[in-house]
Design a protein around this motif. Structure first.
Motif, short mmCIF file in Angstrom:
data_model
loop_
_atom_site.label_atom_id
_atom_site.label_comp_id
_atom_site.label_asym_id
_atom_site.label_seq_id
_atom_site.Cartn_x
_atom_site.Cartn_y
_atom_site.Cartn_z
N TYR A 47 49.87 2.72 61.43
CA TYR A 47 50.77 3.63 61.42
C TYR A 47 51.50 3.49 61.15
O TYR A 47 52.39 5.18 60.09
CB TYR A 47 51.58 2.23 62.57
CG TYR A 47 50.97 2.37 63.87
CD1 TYR A 47 51.06 3.51 64.69
CD2 TYR A 47 50.06 1.49 64.73
CE1 TYR A 47 50.47 3.73 66.04
CE2 TYR A 47 49.59 1.59 65.62
CZ TYR A 47 49.93 2.46 66.39
OH TYR A 47 49.46 2.10 67.70
N LYS A 104 43.09 10.39 65.35
CA LYS A 104 44.56 10.54 64.65
C LYS A 104 44.07 10.97 63.49
O LYS A 104 43.78 10.94 62.45
CB LYS A 104 45.23 9.01 64.62
CG LYS A 104 45.51 8.61 66.57
CD LYS A 104 47.33 7.60 65.79
CE LYS A 104 47.33 7.13 67.37
NZ LYS A 104 48.05 5.31 66.95
N PRO A 162 48.99 9.16 58.83
CA PRO A 162 50.27 8.43 59.42
C PRO A 162 51.22 9.78 58.84
O PRO A 162 51.98 10.49 59.23
CB PRO A 162 50.78 6.92 58.74
CG PRO A 162 49.46 6.17 58.76
CD PRO A 162 47.98 7.54 58.69
N ARG A 204 50.51 12.87 60.56
CA ARG A 204 50.99 12.66 61.94
C ARG A 204 51.16 13.90 63.07
O ARG A 204 51.27 14.52 63.30
CB ARG A 204 50.85 11.60 62.41
CG ARG A 204 49.80 11.38 64.03
CD ARG A 204 50.41 9.82 64.04
NE ARG A 204 48.94 9.22 62.88
CZ ARG A 204 49.26 7.54 63.19
NH1 ARG A 204 50.01 7.01 63.41
NH2 ARG A 204 48.37 7.56 62.20
N GLU A 218 52.15 5.91 73.94
CA GLU A 218 52.18 5.08 72.33
C GLU A 218 53.19 3.97 72.76
O GLU A 218 54.49 3.96 73.11
CB GLU A 218 53.37 6.14 71.88
CG GLU A 218 53.46 5.44 70.04
CD GLU A 218 51.83 4.96 69.51
OE1 GLU A 218 50.68 6.10 69.28
OE2 GLU A 218 51.75 3.94 68.85
N ASP A 233 55.86 6.14 65.76
CA ASP A 233 55.59 6.70 66.69
C ASP A 233 55.47 7.53 68.33
O ASP A 233 54.89 8.57 67.67
CB ASP A 233 54.05 5.64 66.71
CG ASP A 233 53.05 6.49 65.40
OD1 ASP A 233 53.43 6.95 64.30
OD2 ASP A 233 51.49 6.66 65.63
#
Ligand SMILES: *[C@@H]1O[C@H](CO)[C@@H](O)[C@H](O)[C@H]1NC(C)=O
Ligand SMILES: *[C@@H]1O[C@H](CO)[C@@H](O)[C@H](O)[C@H]1NC(C)=O
Ligand SMILES: *[C@@H]1O[C@H](CO)[C@@H](O)[C@H](O)[C@H]1NC(C)=O
Ligand SMILES: [Zn+2]
Length: 925
Positions: free
Chosen positions: A321, A729, A732, A735, A758, A763
């Motif tokens: 994250y 994904k 980070p 993203r 989520e 996020d």
């Protein structure tokens, strides 16, 4: 300190002007006739029955003082919002000499000064003890001693932390003290706290004693001699990672695992500084180094000696994250920055707040220098150019700027002091320190710094003290009058443009200088001149490494000249943009540079100078010293540019232009953007890989954000394909960009699902912003912005994203809102907010049609807005100004873009015409 607010000091200067003017009738400075040498401080904090921290704490402090003059009948020191219960004076043996009743204790609210009137004058050079018993406030803001809370993850229980932030002048909220940086003293801290809390402070714990029912008192070692603003305590239920006697990180127990990275950084940074400074941290006088994190803090971090406090997000890396390159860079830079303060700031402190740069400029520069040494993969040397130098160039070319060094007398009030904590003291000073180091040579500079730090250890210094050491180690050649050179950049504001022109068939180069102003006529002095170190490279000698100047351009000389035996094609002045000025080339030289850059290796012109040239040109265009058309033509070279920092400069300068192009003009800009990004897009694409270099990661992030937004067909197609084929994904860092791009090309529904699922707060927000990039604005508006179940903040974010991320759609989006603006006002639950939202949107209007649309809207609806209608009418003026600016500045650019794209377009038109005439011919027959 790190991460200060630019807006804060703008506000601060305004306040200072209003409240205090320049009457000069109030003295904010303490007299120098009494000095403290030691504070013995006991603080007790309490919790109420509901488990919340009590709103007051109790304090007791005994200050060892000494009179430096005869006949001192009064003692002045600071105290702010403290309730003094008793004040007594003792002699060194501990005999009570005086007990001050209220009448002899006067308090000036404005200056925060407490004045004690003595019965008998202090004897010269005798030791006395001044003792106070008092109560203070546990505050809710983030200064002095304050409390913050967090919810424990497992149980949801509310937990409390009590902590301090004293810089600049908040120690006086915690104890009566001589709260100026030059009144250095030792401190011993004792903290009484209830179970189950623990306490940490600047130094090691000596022992703990009982202090009543379910209470303990922690006794800490005596600190080195230091300024009051460096005192710190944290009372919490935190747990330490590392060695609590040497190097440890304190945070919530449940977050223990997230400090692994910051702990690694901390372990690497300290030895690096020990080596760099040639004195170990321990030798400075405090063997312990603790980090603590907090959910709320006024800055990213604060360098209290031995107990550095950070915002949670600086020290914590949640895997998957918040452990991207960007977040790690943030952690590294903050830790490296604060650690340097143990030398620059804590051991050696500026003598007054007017010299804040002597702490912060060095800390900021070392952040990049030592950061680069330890973490070369981040290429901090390159990043410095765009992230510090170019950004502070904007501030320093406006009237709101200030000199690095202000006269001491001009920095008096709390607002004045706050005002010094701005970009100039941090970023500009870092640029100037970098310039000095490069001019002297690293070795000389480092020696000078070691000698300076040794000489002023535990003392205070002013700029002249520092300059004396720089002079001592400054190379003799080339000649320069250093006091002038230092003063030009530290006492004057601003910086110049050096104009470079060629003559005598390129045998001769002439330089002259003029201050660069971003908004001429704003009250800034256009006539300032500077002593300028001149470095250069030419096609005949393309050496960009040597930063020793050829000579210093005397500020009193009209021009400086260079003569070349062999004529040159091109010249680049100010190598690596090491010196603090811009460079303007005459047209033939600029043409030659364009040619030199327009090759795969850019003729060996280094990336720092490429970024500099792009930034300079776009700024010259901004102020009308060049035409955007010529700058954009120059930037065609970028179709071969693959590196990050020239692109940062390019996008920073193109942002405003792109925003001011009308919807009709945008397609030509899009085509231009597509063409000049050929190389970089081919190099980076849209997909990430674990093998990416850091600056490539940053670069791709920026490119994809721009290209997909401006309708780059390949960019959008590749994002769509990647998003459809894989559920992996993105990293980070990337993203939000990738998901935003995906939302435009069919990913909207899936992103809303990801958003719903989520649980990680940051996020979740990121996914919301990304989903809001959808081009299906009607659906998003109807379902989300007008939804009853979403909160207002999310709705305003969603709306802003819709038009900012899809600039070509702003007109239909506005029309959709305008159709029934009452709906939006109801959804946002406020006409004022609605007016603000529309006013922000109007910042993106660029055409006369849009202006008319907005004016019509205002005419028809303004009465709905009540008093908030003035927000709208103000923004109408703003739209008018923006459009006028564009018409004045972008006319030739629009033609240029049309013409350069025309080649292809024209062919199409011609063949269409042919076809038509053929058809007509056919039809006729
Ligand atoms: C500080 O004050 C406490 C009593 O409040 C005393 O026990 C201690 O000895 C003092 N420390 C020093 C170094 O004077
Ligand atoms: C922390 O890391 C350790 C070792 O990697 C692991 O065993 C433990 O489960 C982790 N704790 C938490 C709360 O994630
Ligand atoms: C800002 O403008 C005012 C005049 O309007 C001038 O007196 C002042 O010196 C200017 N400040 C700077 C830093 O240029
Ligand atoms: Zn700092």
């Amino acid at each position: 300190m790190n991460g200060c607010g630019f807006h804060l000091w703008l506000l601060a200067i305004a306040t200072s002007l209003v409240l205090f003017g320049s009457c000069g009738c109030v003295d904010y400075r303490l007299p120098r006739n009494v000095v403290p040498t030691f504070y013995n401080l006991t603080l007790r904090v309490f919790v109420d029955t509901d488990g919340k921290p009590a709103s007051t704490f109790s304090g007791e402090v005994s200050i060892d003082i000494q009179a430096l003059e005869q006949n001192v009948n009064q003692i002045r020191l600071h105290s702010d919002q403290l309730d003094i219960e008793a004040c007594r004076l003792y002699n060194a043996k501990g005999d009570l000499l005086d007990e001050f009743e209220n009448a002899r204790l006067t308090h000036e609210l404005e200056t925060h000064q407490l004045q004690l009137t003595l019965k008998q004058a202090l004897a010269l050079n005798e030791q006395y003890k001044l003792q106070f018993q008092y109560k203070g406030q546990v505050r809710n803001d983030v200064s002095g001693l304050f409390s913050v809370s967090y919810a424990e993850e497992q149980t949801g229980a509310t937990k409390w932390v009590l902590l301090t932030e004293m810089q600049a002048i908040s120690a006086r909220l915690v104890l009566p003290c001589f709260d100026e940086p030059a009144f250095k003293a030792k401190f011993q801290v004792h903290i009484g706290r209830p179970v189950p809390y623990n306490a940490i402070s600047n130094t090691r714990l000596i022992n703990t004693t009982p202090d009543g029912v379910n209470r303990f008192m922690d006794h800490f070692e005596i600190t080195p001699i230091m300024s009051t603003y460096l005192l710190a305590i944290v009372v919490s239920e935190y747990k330490a990672r590392g060695d609590s006697q040497k190097l440890a990180i304190y945070t919530r127990p449940e977050w223990y695992n997230y400090t692994e990275f910051s702990y690694q950084v901390a372990q690497r940074v300290q030895p690096a500084y020990d080596a760099y400074f040639g004195t170990s941290y321990e030798q400075l006088g405090n063997p312990i180094y603790q980090y603590a994190s907090t959910p709320r803090f006024p800055y990213n971090s604060m360098e209290n000696w031995g107990l550095v406090i950070f915002k949670d997000k600086v020290l914590l890396e949640h895997a998957g994250y918040t452990d991207g390159w960007l977040q790690k860079e943030f952690t590294i830079r903050n830790i490296v920055h604060e650690n340097s303060h143990m030398w620059f700031g804590n051991s050696v402190t500026f003598s007054w707040w007017s010299y804040v740069w002597m702490n912060e400029g060095f800390a900021r520069y070392l952040e990049f220098l030592i950061g680069n040494e330890l973490y070369p993969e981040y290429q901090f040397d390159q990043q410095f150019i765009v992230s510090k130098l170019h950004s502070v160039f904007s501030t320093d070319a406006l009237n709101v700027t200030q000199p690095m060094t202000s006269p001491e007398s001009s920095i008096q009030t709390p607002a004045d002091i706050k005002y010094k904590f701005g970009r100039i003291s941090f970023a500009k000073a870092a640029c100037i320190v970098r310039m000095w180091r490069n001019l002297m040579g690293g070795e000389n500079f480092d020696k000078a710094m070691r000698a300076y730090l040794k000489e002023f250890h535990l003392k205070n210094a002013s700029p002249s003290d520092l300059f004396a050491f720089l002079e001592q180690y400054w190379p003799e050649q080339p000649l320069v009058y250093l006091p002038q050179f230092f003063a030009d950049f530290t006492e004057q504001v601003g910086y110049p443009v050096v104009r470079v022109s060629a003559s005598l068939e390129n045998h001769q180069i002439t330089l002259d200088q003029e201050r660069f102003l971003k908004s001429p006529g704003d009250g800034s002095d256009p006539k300032l001149r500077y002593t300028l170190p001149i470095t250069f490279a030419t096609n005949l000698q393309p050496n960009f490494k040597n930063l020793t100047p050829h000579f210093y351009y005397d500020k009193n000389a009209d021009v400086a000249q260079l003569y070349f035996n062999d004529p040159i094609d091109w010249i680049v002045v100010n190598l690596q943009q090491s010196n603090y000025y811009r460079v303007f080339y005459d047209t033939p030289l600029l043409k030659a540079l364009h040619k030199a850059l327009d090759t795969t290796e850019h003729s060996a012109i280094v990336v720092e100078n490429r970024a500099m040239i792009v930034d300079d040109l776009l700024n010259f265009a901004y102020v009308g010293k060049m035409d955007y058309a010529d700058v954009f033509e120059f930037m065609e070279y970028m179709s071969k540019e693959g590196e990050y920092i020239p692109w940062v400069a390019a996008y920073a300068g193109m942002e405003l232009v792109a925003r001011r192009l009308t919807p009709q003009q945008l397609p030509n800009f899009n085509k231009y953007l597509k063409d000049i990004t050929t190389a970089v897009f081919a190099k980076l694409g849209v997909s990430w890989s674990s093998k990416d270099k850091v600056l490539d990661v940053y670069n791709r992030n920026m490119q994809v954000a721009w290209l997909c937004k401006y309708q780059h067909t390949e960019c959008n197609a590749q994002v769509r394909q990647r998003f459809e084929e894989s559920t992996e994904k993105p990293t980070p860092d990337y993203r939000e960009t990738f998901y935003c791009a995906a939302a435009r090309v069919g990913g909207y529904e899936r992103l809303l699902e990801l958003y719903a699922k989520e649980t990680f707060a940051s996020d979740k927000q990121l996914l919301w912003r990304a989903a809001s990039c959808t081009r299906d604005y009607q659906k998003h508006y109807k379902n989300e912005v007008l939804s009853k179940s979403r909160d207002v903040e999310l709705k305003t974010i969603a709306l802003a994203q819709l038009y900012q991320q899809n600039p070509d759609l702003i007109t239909p989006i506005f029309r959709m809102i305008a159709e029934n603006v009452t709906q939006l006002a109801e959804s946002l639950n406020s006409w004022e907010k609605t007016a603000q939202v529309l006013s922000e949107m109007s910042e993106y209007f660029s055409s006369r049609d849009q202006q008319k649309m907005y004016t019509d809207f205002h005419e028809q609806n303004h009465q709905l807005f009540g008093s908030s209608a003035q927000i709208l009418s103000k923004s109408l003026d703003n739209v008018k100004e923006n459009i006028e600016w564009a018409e004045q500045r972008l006319g030739r650019l629009v033609n240029f873009l049309q013409k350069r794209n025309g080649a292809a377009g024209l062919k199409f038109e011609v063949s269409l015409l042919l076809l038509l005439s053929l058809l007509i011919l056919l039809l006729k027959h």
